[in-house]
Design a protein around this motif. Structure first.
Motif, PDB file in Angstrom:
ATOM      1  N   LYS A 154       4.819  -1.591 -12.995  1.00 62.43           N
ATOM      2  CA  LYS A 154       5.971  -1.372 -12.117  1.00 62.43           C
ATOM      3  C   LYS A 154       5.880  -2.218 -10.844  1.00 62.43           C
ATOM      4  CE  LYS A 154       8.837   2.456 -10.466  1.00 62.43           C
ATOM      5  NZ  LYS A 154       9.918   2.162 -11.431  1.00 62.43           N
ATOM      6  N   MET A 155       4.653  -2.414 -10.373  1.00 65.43           N
ATOM      7  CA  MET A 155       4.454  -3.208  -9.163  1.00 65.43           C
ATOM      8  C   MET A 155       4.255  -4.695  -9.471  1.00 65.43           C
ATOM      9  SD  MET A 155       2.064  -0.712  -6.759  1.00 65.43           S
ATOM     10  CE  MET A 155       2.125  -1.891  -5.393  1.00 65.43           C
ATOM     11  N   LEU A 156       4.303  -5.053 -10.769  1.00 67.08           N
ATOM     12  CA  LEU A 156       4.184  -6.451 -11.201  1.00 67.08           C
ATOM     13  C   LEU A 156       2.874  -7.078 -10.722  1.00 67.08           C
ATOM     14  CD1 LEU A 156       7.851  -7.629 -10.512  1.00 67.08           C
ATOM     15  CD2 LEU A 156       6.875  -6.763 -12.646  1.00 67.08           C
ATOM     16  N   CYS A 157       1.795  -6.363 -10.979  1.00 67.52           N
ATOM     17  CA  CYS A 157       0.476  -6.892 -10.629  1.00 67.52           C
ATOM     18  C   CYS A 157      -0.543  -6.421 -11.658  1.00 67.52           C
ATOM     19  CB  CYS A 157       0.067  -6.467  -9.215  1.00 67.52           C
ATOM     20  SG  CYS A 157      -0.054  -4.686  -8.997  1.00 67.52           S
ATOM     21  N   SER A 158      -1.750  -6.887 -11.550  1.00 70.03           N
ATOM     22  CA  SER A 158      -2.774  -6.560 -12.537  1.00 70.03           C
ATOM     23  C   SER A 158      -3.393  -5.175 -12.266  1.00 70.03           C
ATOM     24  CB  SER A 158      -3.878  -7.605 -12.509  1.00 70.03           C
ATOM     25  OG  SER A 158      -4.609  -7.511 -11.304  1.00 70.03           O
ATOM     26  N   PRO A 159      -3.959  -4.535 -13.291  1.00 70.84           N
ATOM     27  CA  PRO A 159      -4.677  -3.278 -13.088  1.00 70.84           C
ATOM     28  C   PRO A 159      -5.805  -3.413 -12.069  1.00 70.84           C
ATOM     29  CG  PRO A 159      -4.244  -3.607 -15.423  1.00 70.84           C
ATOM     30  CD  PRO A 159      -3.860  -4.877 -14.732  1.00 70.84           C
ATOM     31  N   GLU A 219       0.832  -1.203   0.000  1.00 73.82           N
ATOM     32  CA  GLU A 219       0.000   0.000   0.000  1.00 73.82           C
ATOM     33  C   GLU A 219       0.866   1.253   0.000  1.00 73.82           C
ATOM     34  OE1 GLU A 219      -4.021  -1.560   2.310  1.00 73.82           O
ATOM     35  OE2 GLU A 219      -2.321  -0.807   3.463  1.00 73.82           O
ATOM     36  N   ILE A 220       1.948   1.214   0.778  1.00 74.65           N
ATOM     37  CA  ILE A 220       2.859   2.358   0.819  1.00 74.65           C
ATOM     38  C   ILE A 220       3.552   2.543  -0.533  1.00 74.65           C
ATOM     39  CG2 ILE A 220       5.009   3.232   1.834  1.00 74.65           C
ATOM     40  CD1 ILE A 220       4.115   1.923   4.478  1.00 74.65           C
ATOM     41  N   GLU A 221       3.947   1.424  -1.157  1.00 75.48           N
ATOM     42  CA  GLU A 221       4.574   1.502  -2.477  1.00 75.48           C
ATOM     43  C   GLU A 221       3.614   2.136  -3.489  1.00 75.48           C
ATOM     44  OE1 GLU A 221       6.600  -1.428  -5.893  1.00 75.48           O
ATOM     45  OE2 GLU A 221       5.750  -2.290  -4.048  1.00 75.48           O
ATOM     46  N   PHE A 222       2.364   1.711  -3.461  1.00 76.95           N
ATOM     47  CA  PHE A 222       1.360   2.284  -4.358  1.00 76.95           C
ATOM     48  C   PHE A 222       1.150   3.762  -4.055  1.00 76.95           C
ATOM     49  CE2 PHE A 222      -3.114   3.502  -4.967  1.00 76.95           C
ATOM     50  CZ  PHE A 222      -3.172   3.436  -6.355  1.00 76.95           C
ATOM     51  N   LEU A 223       1.090   4.117  -2.776  1.00 77.72           N
ATOM     52  CA  LEU A 223       0.880   5.503  -2.363  1.00 77.72           C
ATOM     53  C   LEU A 223       1.990   6.401  -2.895  1.00 77.72           C
ATOM     54  CD1 LEU A 223      -1.060   7.191  -0.571  1.00 77.72           C
ATOM     55  CD2 LEU A 223       0.500   6.768   1.324  1.00 77.72           C
ATOM     56  N   ILE A 224       3.222   5.933  -2.808  1.00 78.25           N
ATOM     57  CA  ILE A 224       4.362   6.710  -3.307  1.00 78.25           C
ATOM     58  C   ILE A 224       4.277   6.876  -4.824  1.00 78.25           C
ATOM     59  CG2 ILE A 224       6.871   6.680  -3.615  1.00 78.25           C
ATOM     60  CD1 ILE A 224       7.032   5.282  -0.868  1.00 78.25           C
ATOM     61  N   LEU A 225       3.906   5.817  -5.526  1.00 87.73           N
ATOM     62  CA  LEU A 225       3.803   5.884  -6.988  1.00 87.73           C
ATOM     63  C   LEU A 225       2.662   6.804  -7.435  1.00 87.73           C
ATOM     64  CD1 LEU A 225       4.523   2.152  -7.879  1.00 87.73           C
ATOM     65  CD2 LEU A 225       5.976   4.129  -8.358  1.00 87.73           C
ATOM     66  N   CYS A 226       1.699   7.027  -6.561  1.00 86.39           N
ATOM     67  CA  CYS A 226       0.606   7.953  -6.884  1.00 86.39           C
ATOM     68  C   CYS A 226       1.115   9.391  -7.018  1.00 86.39           C
ATOM     69  CB  CYS A 226      -0.479   7.904  -5.805  1.00 86.39           C
ATOM     70  SG  CYS A 226      -1.617   6.531  -6.004  1.00 86.39           S
ATOM     71  N   THR A 227       2.282   9.666  -6.468  1.00 86.01           N
ATOM     72  CA  THR A 227       2.826  11.026  -6.544  1.00 86.01           C
ATOM     73  C   THR A 227       3.606  11.264  -7.835  1.00 86.01           C
ATOM     74  OG1 THR A 227       4.926  10.472  -5.436  1.00 86.01           O
ATOM     75  CG2 THR A 227       3.056  11.025  -4.031  1.00 86.01           C
ATOM     76  N   THR A 228       3.727  10.238  -8.653  1.00 87.53           N
ATOM     77  CA  THR A 228       4.437  10.369  -9.928  1.00 87.53           C
ATOM     78  C   THR A 228       3.438  10.663 -11.046  1.00 87.53           C
ATOM     79  OG1 THR A 228       4.254   8.032 -10.564  1.00 87.53           O
ATOM     80  CG2 THR A 228       6.068   8.640  -9.083  1.00 87.53           C
ATOM     81  N   ASP A 229       3.957  10.815 -12.261  1.00 88.62           N
ATOM     82  CA  ASP A 229       3.061  11.038 -13.412  1.00 88.62           C
ATOM     83  C   ASP A 229       2.715   9.732 -14.120  1.00 88.62           C
ATOM     84  OD1 ASP A 229       5.489  10.455 -14.529  1.00 88.62           O
ATOM     85  OD2 ASP A 229       5.621  12.263 -15.775  1.00 88.62           O
TER      86      ASP A 229
END
Length: 216
Positions: free
Chosen positions: A179-184, A160-170
């Protein structure tokens, strides 16, 4: 659903003009106006005076918008704060966000933008115009080195933290899933779960939370 609004601005003419404009907005009611944060504190002594939204000027005597927004965040976190400013000042914007403001609007905005801001902040929890969003994400990319993370209100797992951090990117959600090696679908689950845990309704809101919490 109707939403009540309190205006906090030391300029009486501006406060009255705002009240007159917003009286024509559907589903919004003006409770009263105050000249500064101290007056607002006194009013909040009575439960009937606590609104859904505080339209908050930043530059005021006695108790300014920065101190007032911080007090509201600590004592009345359910109240949505929409900050008002004369200038698109980066430091003021970031500081108000960190003090709990859910939106930021310039005083030269058109009435239609004000109405849109109020609707968005009540429906999505946050409102930032394009120029403000650019500053927020720029700050995310280059945070001050002396900032300490705020206390995290609940447990988040590593993914969840990894996803949260990636939310701050474009990156798009599809890019994040690769990037997280998982499904949409899994990414959608992360988003929904975080939004529910944090009471946030948008990606911008998640990004702002990531900044305020020191994850980035």
């Amino acid at each position: 659903m109707r939403h009540s609004i309190v205006i906090v601005d030391d300029h009486i003419l501006i406060a009255k003009a705002l009240a007159s404009i917003m009286s024509n907005f559907e589903n919004f009611d003006i409770l009263y106006d105050c000249g500064n944060g101290k007056e607002l504190q006194d009013k909040f002594s009575y439960k009937k005076n606590i609104p859904s939204i505080v339209l908050l000027d930043i530059s005021m005597p006695i108790m300014d918008g920065f101190a007032t927004s911080k007090w509201l965040r600590e004592e009345h976190p359910q109240v949505l704060v929409l900050a008002l400013s004369m200038q698109d000042d980066e430091k003021s914007l970031i500081r108000m966000i960190k003090n709990g403001a859910r939106g930021y609007l310039l005083k030269n905005a058109a009435p239609t933008e004000l109405e849109s801001a109020l609707k968005t902040i009540t429906n999505n929890g946050y409102y930032y115009p394009d120029w403000a969003s650019s500053i927020v994400f720029s700050n995310i990319a280059n945070p001050p080195v002396d900032e300490l993370p705020v206390e995290i209100p609940l447990e988040l797992n590593d993914r969840e933290i990894e996803f949260l951090i990636l939310c701050t990117t474009d990156l798009s959600y599809k890019d994040i899933s690769e990037k997280m090696l998982c499904s949409p679908r899994t990414i959608e689950d992360y988003k929904n779960r975080l939004c529910e845990k944090l009471t946030i309704k948008s990606r911008v809101g998640l990004a702002v939370f990531a900044v305020k919490s020191g994850f980035v």
